[in-house]
Write a protein that holds these residues in place. Structure first.
Motif, PDB file in Angstrom:
ATOM      1  N   SER A 250      -9.089  25.954  -3.556  1.00 16.63           N
ATOM      2  CA  SER A 250      -8.377  26.832  -2.640  1.00 16.63           C
ATOM      3  C   SER A 250      -9.047  28.200  -2.638  1.00 16.63           C
ATOM      4  O   SER A 250      -9.553  28.657  -3.662  1.00 16.63           O
ATOM      5  N   ASN A 251      -9.041  28.877  -1.466  1.00 18.47           N
ATOM      6  CA  ASN A 251      -9.815  30.103  -1.372  1.00 18.47           C
ATOM      7  C   ASN A 251      -9.277  30.997  -0.265  1.00 18.47           C
ATOM      8  O   ASN A 251      -8.438  30.582   0.536  1.00 18.47           O
ATOM      9  N   LEU A 252      -9.769  32.227  -0.240  1.00 20.77           N
ATOM     10  CA  LEU A 252      -9.531  33.154   0.854  1.00 20.77           C
ATOM     11  C   LEU A 252     -10.772  33.172   1.728  1.00 20.77           C
ATOM     12  O   LEU A 252     -11.884  33.374   1.232  1.00 20.77           O
ATOM     13  N   ARG A 253     -10.604  32.992   3.038  1.00 21.69           N
ATOM     14  CA  ARG A 253     -11.730  32.955   3.970  1.00 21.69           C
ATOM     15  C   ARG A 253     -11.611  34.129   4.940  1.00 21.69           C
ATOM     16  O   ARG A 253     -10.521  34.458   5.406  1.00 21.69           O
ATOM     17  N   GLU A 254     -12.748  34.727   5.239  1.00 19.90           N
ATOM     18  CA  GLU A 254     -12.769  35.964   6.018  1.00 19.90           C
ATOM     19  C   GLU A 254     -13.045  35.699   7.495  1.00 19.90           C
ATOM     20  O   GLU A 254     -13.936  34.922   7.843  1.00 19.90           O
ATOM     21  N   TYR A 255     -12.258  36.394   8.345  1.00 18.40           N
ATOM     22  CA  TYR A 255     -12.427  36.370   9.798  1.00 18.40           C
ATOM     23  C   TYR A 255     -12.407  37.802  10.320  1.00 18.40           C
ATOM     24  O   TYR A 255     -11.870  38.703   9.677  1.00 18.40           O
TER      25      TYR A 255
END
Length: 371
Positions: A250-255
């Protein structure tokens, strides 16, 4: 699972009349170095209410001088209002249903000014209410949203908001199967909300949906979302941990704010469990920290990252708080918390509060964060 939770203080980084800067090119995130998580005792944990199944949190400075901590209660289809300084339960709002002021599985909650936004998973909509009376003002999104969870709000102009809503619709008989990659381009939907001069009526315009569909970068199970207007950065928590032939955490993804994936994420293994509630701790207009909950058991670990580089800046856990979904970061002074507070859901049945001044001291953070 987490549902985005941001306080009005965290959401209102961009002040009225400000202009949004162009996104900045950032270097790759550094490799995370494992470090022991520090213990920061909770200032309080509220009395437990297991039947509510609490989920998401937001704060609001009430007219009586109190700070309200508002939580969504999924199983009882309510909003629960706590005194943020003490954890005392003040009142409950709503009931199960589809009419104005009623809710069906409320998940995400966000506040901007005197407007309260509630994402209702099973009503497939976002409902807007006016504070302090919780007067229903209307809904939007029911024609497109399928399973809305998380919310983040950005004031793009006076009286005009951009509202980002995560939509974690699933397939299968038990709604537990992630859709094919080509359907994951609508994991986040964006709306533009314009209020009239007295703030009692609004128009909602659908600005489309977005989401990466790459095998290794797609948003598969999403709830929490948070943004930083100073850098035009959105962080979306993907809770998914594995797929056929591909193992990942699980991770944080940048937009970007216009829905373009940057390809940046935190190093693999940053989260031992699931990335849950996410909030921005803004210390100055340009400095601060991202805070994210790693939903571990028996204790949740709260991970901090540099606002600019996303480099790890430490982690802490409480003595009790576990299995956290939503968090809310209230950086303003209150009677109990002169440096602000971090609020977190504890095991679906209570709310916990951490003193941000104590967090900053224990983790040796920027002194600007406690002034």
């Amino acid at each position: 699972m987490s549902k985005l939770v941001l306080s009005s203080v965290a959401a209102a980084v961009c002040l009225v009349g400000c202009t949004s800067p162009a996104p900045r090119a950032l270097p790759p995130a550094p490799i995370a170095i494992a470090a022991p998580s520090m213990v920061v005792p909770e200032r309080y944990v509220s009395p437990e209410s297991p039947r509510d199944e609490l989920d998401s949190l937001a704060t609001w400075p009430a007219e009586d001088g109190r700070t309200w901590l508002i939580a969504t209660a999924k199983s009882t289809h309510l909003l629960v209002v706590f005194d943020a300084d003490t954890g005392e339960r003040l009142r409950s709002i709503g009931r199960k249903g589809q009419a104005p002021g009623e809710f069906l599985r409320p998940n995400g909650v966000a506040i901007h000014g005197n407007h309260l936004f509630v994402a209702e998973r099973d009503n497939h909509r976002v409902q807007v209410l006016s504070l302090p009376d919780f007067t229903p003002l209307g809904t939007f999104g029911s024609d497109r949203l399928r399973s809305p969870y998380g919310l983040w709000i950005h004031e793009s102009a006076p009286g005009e908001y951009e509202v980002y809503v995560t939509d974690s619709f699933m397939q299968g008989e038990h709604h537990d199967v992630v859709p094919p990659l080509d359907q994951l381009d609508r994991r986040v939907r964006r709306y533009r909300i314009a209020f009239d001069d007295d703030g009692t009526r609004f128009n909602a315009r659908d600005e489309g949906a977005f989401g990466d569909t790459g095998e290794s970068s797609a948003l598969r199970i999403v709830e929490s979302i948070a943004g930083d207007p100073a850098q035009q950065r959105l962080l979306v928590a993907d809770e998914f941990t594995s797929t056929e032939g591909l193992r990942r955490g699980s991770n944080l993804r940048e937009y970007t704010f216009d829905g373009k994936p940057t390809g940046r994420e935190l190093p693999a293994g940053t989260f031992e469990a699931q990335a849950e509630g996410v909030a921005l701790w803004s210390c100055t207009p340009d400095t601060g920290y991202w805070v994210a909950a790693d939903q571990r058991y028996p204790q949740t670990h709260f991970l901090l990252f540099d606002r600019d580089t996303l480099a790890p800046r430490g982690s802490f856990r409480g003595e009790v708080t576990a299995h956290t979904d939503g968090i809310a970061l209230h950086a303003a002074t209150t009677a109990t918390f002169p440096a602000g507070a971090l609020f977190a859901v504890h095991d679906d049945k209570a709310v916990a509060a951490f003193d941000l001044g104590e967090v900053a001291r224990v983790l040796a953070l920027d002194p600007d964060c406690t002034r």
